[in-house]
Design a protein around this motif. Structure first.
Motif, PDB file in Angstrom:
ATOM      1  N   GLY A 107     -20.409 -39.005 -59.883  1.00 54.05           N
ATOM      2  CA  GLY A 107     -21.143 -38.465 -58.741  1.00 54.05           C
ATOM      3  C   GLY A 107     -20.526 -38.711 -57.372  1.00 54.05           C
ATOM      4  O   GLY A 107     -21.252 -38.773 -56.381  1.00 54.05           O
ATOM      5  N   LEU A 108     -19.211 -38.821 -57.295  1.00 54.16           N
ATOM      6  CA  LEU A 108     -18.562 -39.084 -56.005  1.00 54.16           C
ATOM      7  C   LEU A 108     -18.143 -37.812 -55.288  1.00 54.16           C
ATOM      8  O   LEU A 108     -17.724 -37.871 -54.132  1.00 54.16           O
ATOM      9  N   ALA A 109     -18.241 -36.664 -55.951  1.00 51.39           N
ATOM     10  CA  ALA A 109     -17.764 -35.429 -55.335  1.00 51.39           C
ATOM     11  C   ALA A 109     -18.636 -34.253 -55.756  1.00 51.39           C
ATOM     12  O   ALA A 109     -19.101 -34.183 -56.890  1.00 51.39           O
ATOM     13  N   GLY A 110     -18.816 -33.328 -54.823  1.00 52.03           N
ATOM     14  CA  GLY A 110     -19.366 -32.034 -55.188  1.00 52.03           C
ATOM     15  C   GLY A 110     -18.254 -31.215 -55.837  1.00 52.03           C
ATOM     16  O   GLY A 110     -17.067 -31.513 -55.675  1.00 52.03           O
ATOM     17  N   SER A 111     -18.615 -30.182 -56.584  1.00 47.85           N
ATOM     18  CA  SER A 111     -17.608 -29.417 -57.318  1.00 47.85           C
ATOM     19  C   SER A 111     -17.867 -27.923 -57.219  1.00 47.85           C
ATOM     20  O   SER A 111     -19.016 -27.469 -57.250  1.00 47.85           O
ATOM     21  N   VAL A 112     -16.764 -27.168 -57.104  1.00 46.61           N
ATOM     22  CA  VAL A 112     -16.839 -25.716 -57.160  1.00 46.61           C
ATOM     23  C   VAL A 112     -15.638 -25.228 -57.961  1.00 46.61           C
ATOM     24  O   VAL A 112     -14.521 -25.709 -57.783  1.00 46.61           O
ATOM     25  N   VAL A 113     -15.882 -24.303 -58.886  1.00 46.81           N
ATOM     26  CA  VAL A 113     -14.818 -23.715 -59.697  1.00 46.81           C
ATOM     27  C   VAL A 113     -14.620 -22.272 -59.256  1.00 46.81           C
ATOM     28  O   VAL A 113     -15.569 -21.484 -59.254  1.00 46.81           O
ATOM     29  N   ILE A 114     -13.394 -21.936 -58.868  1.00 45.51           N
ATOM     30  CA  ILE A 114     -13.046 -20.559 -58.544  1.00 45.51           C
ATOM     31  C   ILE A 114     -12.511 -19.925 -59.818  1.00 45.51           C
ATOM     32  O   ILE A 114     -11.448 -20.316 -60.314  1.00 45.51           O
ATOM     33  N   ASP A 115     -13.249 -18.985 -60.368  1.00 40.54           N
ATOM     34  CA  ASP A 115     -12.895 -18.380 -61.653  1.00 40.54           C
ATOM     35  C   ASP A 115     -11.626 -17.540 -61.510  1.00 40.54           C
ATOM     36  O   ASP A 115     -11.615 -16.532 -60.809  1.00 40.54           O
ATOM     37  N   ALA A 116     -10.558 -17.970 -62.196  1.00 35.19           N
ATOM     38  CA  ALA A 116      -9.277 -17.266 -62.122  1.00 35.19           C
ATOM     39  C   ALA A 116      -9.088 -16.305 -63.286  1.00 35.19           C
ATOM     40  O   ALA A 116      -7.987 -15.774 -63.475  1.00 35.19           O
ATOM     41  N   GLU A 117     -10.138 -16.077 -64.052  1.00 35.61           N
ATOM     42  CA  GLU A 117     -10.033 -15.154 -65.187  1.00 35.61           C
ATOM     43  C   GLU A 117     -10.186 -13.728 -64.669  1.00 35.61           C
ATOM     44  O   GLU A 117     -11.269 -13.167 -64.619  1.00 35.61           O
ATOM     45  N   GLN A 118      -9.076 -13.137 -64.277  1.00 32.57           N
ATOM     46  CA  GLN A 118      -9.085 -11.835 -63.622  1.00 32.57           C
ATOM     47  C   GLN A 118      -8.482 -10.765 -64.536  1.00 32.57           C
ATOM     48  O   GLN A 118      -7.571 -11.025 -65.316  1.00 32.57           O
ATOM     49  N   GLY A 119      -8.990  -9.545 -64.407  1.00 34.70           N
ATOM     50  CA  GLY A 119      -8.382  -8.390 -65.044  1.00 34.70           C
ATOM     51  C   GLY A 119      -8.381  -8.393 -66.561  1.00 34.70           C
ATOM     52  O   GLY A 119      -7.498  -7.805 -67.178  1.00 34.70           O
ATOM     53  N   LYS A 120      -9.341  -9.069 -67.172  1.00 32.56           N
ATOM     54  CA  LYS A 120      -9.413  -9.093 -68.630  1.00 32.56           C
ATOM     55  C   LYS A 120     -10.670  -8.390 -69.105  1.00 32.56           C
ATOM     56  O   LYS A 120     -11.753  -8.585 -68.546  1.00 32.56           O
ATOM     57  N   ARG A 121     -10.524  -7.577 -70.151  1.00 32.29           N
ATOM     58  CA  ARG A 121     -11.685  -6.853 -70.664  1.00 32.29           C
ATOM     59  C   ARG A 121     -12.682  -7.805 -71.306  1.00 32.29           C
ATOM     60  O   ARG A 121     -13.890  -7.653 -71.151  1.00 32.29           O
ATOM     61  N   ILE A 122     -12.168  -8.749 -72.079  1.00 28.88           N
ATOM     62  CA  ILE A 122     -13.032  -9.724 -72.742  1.00 28.88           C
ATOM     63  C   ILE A 122     -12.891 -11.058 -72.021  1.00 28.88           C
ATOM     64  O   ILE A 122     -11.819 -11.660 -72.015  1.00 28.88           O
ATOM     65  N   LYS A 123     -13.964 -11.507 -71.402  1.00 23.99           N
ATOM     66  CA  LYS A 123     -13.943 -12.760 -70.654  1.00 23.99           C
ATOM     67  C   LYS A 123     -14.554 -13.877 -71.501  1.00 23.99           C
ATOM     68  O   LYS A 123     -15.607 -13.697 -72.118  1.00 23.99           O
ATOM     69  N   LEU A 124     -13.882 -15.020 -71.514  1.00 22.02           N
ATOM     70  CA  LEU A 124     -14.341 -16.155 -72.312  1.00 22.02           C
ATOM     71  C   LEU A 124     -15.425 -16.970 -71.609  1.00 22.02           C
ATOM     72  O   LEU A 124     -16.177 -17.694 -72.261  1.00 22.02           O
ATOM     73  N   GLY A 125     -15.481 -16.887 -70.292  1.00 12.80           N
ATOM     74  CA  GLY A 125     -16.504 -17.617 -69.546  1.00 12.80           C
ATOM     75  C   GLY A 125     -16.272 -19.116 -69.488  1.00 12.80           C
ATOM     76  O   GLY A 125     -17.209 -19.884 -69.248  1.00 12.80           O
ATOM     77  N   LEU A 126     -15.011 -19.553 -69.694  1.00 13.05           N
ATOM     78  CA  LEU A 126     -14.740 -20.989 -69.703  1.00 13.05           C
ATOM     79  C   LEU A 126     -14.838 -21.607 -68.311  1.00 13.05           C
ATOM     80  O   LEU A 126     -15.167 -22.785 -68.173  1.00 13.05           O
ATOM     81  N   ALA A 127     -14.550 -20.832 -67.280  1.00 10.02           N
ATOM     82  CA  ALA A 127     -14.661 -21.356 -65.919  1.00 10.02           C
ATOM     83  C   ALA A 127     -16.123 -21.663 -65.581  1.00 10.02           C
ATOM     84  O   ALA A 127     -16.424 -22.696 -64.969  1.00 10.02           O
ATOM     85  N   LYS A 128     -17.005 -20.783 -65.983  1.00  8.16           N
ATOM     86  CA  LYS A 128     -18.434 -21.015 -65.734  1.00  8.16           C
ATOM     87  C   LYS A 128     -18.916 -22.249 -66.507  1.00  8.16           C
ATOM     88  O   LYS A 128     -19.703 -23.050 -65.995  1.00  8.16           O
ATOM     89  N   GLU A 129     -18.425 -22.393 -67.732  1.00  5.82           N
ATOM     90  CA  GLU A 129     -18.777 -23.575 -68.529  1.00  5.82           C
ATOM     91  C   GLU A 129     -18.273 -24.848 -67.863  1.00  5.82           C
ATOM     92  O   GLU A 129     -18.972 -25.867 -67.815  1.00  5.82           O
ATOM     93  N   LEU A 130     -17.036 -24.796 -67.318  1.00  4.07           N
ATOM     94  CA  LEU A 130     -16.465 -25.958 -66.643  1.00  4.07           C
ATOM     95  C   LEU A 130     -17.298 -26.335 -65.417  1.00  4.07           C
ATOM     96  O   LEU A 130     -17.556 -27.518 -65.171  1.00  4.07           O
ATOM     97  N   ALA A 131     -17.726 -25.341 -64.661  1.00  2.00           N
ATOM     98  CA  ALA A 131     -18.552 -25.610 -63.479  1.00  2.00           C
ATOM     99  C   ALA A 131     -19.854 -26.298 -63.878  1.00  2.00           C
ATOM    100  O   ALA A 131     -20.305 -27.238 -63.205  1.00  2.00           O
ATOM    101  N   TRP A 132     -20.448 -25.848 -64.969  1.00  5.47           N
ATOM    102  CA  TRP A 132     -21.694 -26.461 -65.456  1.00  5.47           C
ATOM    103  C   TRP A 132     -21.442 -27.908 -65.857  1.00  5.47           C
ATOM    104  O   TRP A 132     -22.249 -28.799 -65.562  1.00  5.47           O
ATOM    105  N   GLN A 133     -20.324 -28.166 -66.539  1.00  8.00           N
ATOM    106  CA  GLN A 133     -20.001 -29.529 -66.963  1.00  8.00           C
ATOM    107  C   GLN A 133     -19.748 -30.440 -65.771  1.00  8.00           C
ATOM    108  O   GLN A 133     -20.040 -31.640 -65.819  1.00  8.00           O
ATOM    109  N   LEU A 134     -19.204 -29.878 -64.686  1.00  4.83           N
ATOM    110  CA  LEU A 134     -18.965 -30.663 -63.474  1.00  4.83           C
ATOM    111  C   LEU A 134     -20.222 -30.856 -62.641  1.00  4.83           C
ATOM    112  O   LEU A 134     -20.226 -31.641 -61.692  1.00  4.83           O
ATOM    113  N   GLY A 135     -21.276 -30.117 -62.973  1.00  5.90           N
ATOM    114  CA  GLY A 135     -22.479 -30.152 -62.157  1.00  5.90           C
ATOM    115  C   GLY A 135     -22.304 -29.417 -60.852  1.00  5.90           C
ATOM    116  O   GLY A 135     -22.985 -29.703 -59.859  1.00  5.90           O
ATOM    117  N   GLY A 136     -21.376 -28.441 -60.840  1.00  9.93           N
ATOM    118  CA  GLY A 136     -21.093 -27.693 -59.627  1.00  9.93           C
ATOM    119  C   GLY A 136     -21.429 -26.223 -59.768  1.00  9.93           C
ATOM    120  O   GLY A 136     -22.261 -25.843 -60.578  1.00  9.93           O
TER     121      GLY A 136
END
Length: 228
Positions: A179-208
Motif C-alpha cells: 500500500g505504498l503507491a497508487g497504481s494505474v495501468v495503461i493498456d498497451a494491447e492495441q490493434g488486436k481483434r481478440i483481446k486477452l484483457g490481461l492489462a485490466k486483470e493486472l490493474a485489478w491485482q494492483l488495486g489500481g
C-alpha cells in the motif's frame, strides 16, 4: 479550496454560513456559534510525488512508441513540477531482466540523457519489473515517507520472462498489500481483434485503474498521470 469540517485553521465565511444554515441568531453584535458550525480550510496539496514508470520495451515499433511517449511525459512532468520537487523514475522491461534506466530524479537533463537511445525487443519479464519497482518505492519511502508514490505500468499484461504470469500476479499482489503507491495501468494491447484483457486483470491485482488510450502520446500520458 473550500470550507470543510476538520480542515486547516478557521474558514470564517464557511463557519458563518454553516451557522446561518443551522438557524443561528445574532445577539447584539455577536453571532452565537456552536462547535458543529466550525469549518476549516481544504487546501490544494503541494506535496511532492514519486512517479515510477514500468514500460514494456519488448517487441519493436510498439515498444519504441511507448518509450518515446514515456520520455516526453517525463520531461513534461519535470518541467511542470519544479515547485513540488517531484521525482520520476523509469524501469524498462525487456530481455532477460528489467533495468532501471532512470533512477528517481528531478533533473530534466539527467532524464533526457538517461532515456536517450534505449533498446527494445526480447522477452517481457513483467513480474521481475514490478518487483524492481516495488523495491524502489519501498527504498524511497524509507528515505522520504512524506513523498506520495504512483506506479504507472505501460503493458498489455503479458509476462514472458522467467517468472511468467504467476510472477507478475504475485508481485502485483505484494504491491497492493504493502500500500505504498497508487497504481494505474495503461493498456498497451492495441490493434488486436481478440483481446486477452490481461492489462485490466493486472490493474485489478494492483488495486489500481486501467486506462485505454486511443492514441498513446506524451501529452495523453501526462494527462492520465495528472488526473490520478
Amino acid at each position: 479550496m473550500r470550507a470543510i469540517k476538520g480542515g486547516h485553521g478557521l474558514h470564517l465565511v464557511g463557519t458563518v454560513r454553516a451557522a446561518a444554515e443551522r438557524g443561528a441568531v445574532i445577539d447584539g453584535e455577536m453571532l452565537r456559534l456552536q462547535a458543529r458550525d466550525l469549518r476549516g480550510q481544504l487546501r490544494r496539496g503541494m506535496e511532492s510525488n514519486l512517479i515510477v514508470f514500468v514500460v514494456d520495451a519488448s517487441g519493436s515499433m510498439a515498444a519504441r512508441d511507448r518509450l518515446e511517449s514515456v520520455t516526453g511525459a517525463v520531461v513534461s512532468m519535470l518541467q511542470d513540477a519544479y515547485q513540488r520537487r517531484d521525482k520520476v523514475a523509469v524501469i524498462s522491461v525487456r530481455g532477460a531482466q528489467p533495468e532501471v534506466v532512470l533512477p528517481p530524479t528531478g533533473s530534466i537533463d539527467v532524464a533526457v540523457r538517461r532515456l536517450e537511445g534505449l533498446k527494445t525487443g526480447g522477452r517481457t519479464p513483467l513480474g521481475e519489473g514490478l518487483m524492481l519497482a516495488h523495491e524502489m518505492i519501498q527504498r524511497e519511502h524509507r528515505k522520504e515517507p512524506g513523498r506520495r508514490a504512483l506506479l504507472v505500468v505501460l503493458s498489455d499484461g503479458r509476462a514472458t520472462g522467467a517468472a511468467g504470469l504467476d510472477g507478475s500476479r504475485n508481485a502485483a499482489a505484494l504491491i497492493q498489500q504493502r500500500g505504498l503507491a497508487g497504481s494505474v495501468v495503461i493498456d498497451a494491447e492495441q490493434g488486436k481483434r481478440i483481446k486477452l484483457g490481461l492489462a485490466k486483470e493486472l490493474a485489478w491485482q494492483l488495486g489500481g485503474i486501467c486506462v485505454q488510450l486511443e492514441h498513446l502520446s506524451a501529452d495523453a500520458l501526462s494527462e492520465v498521470v495528472a488526473a490520478v
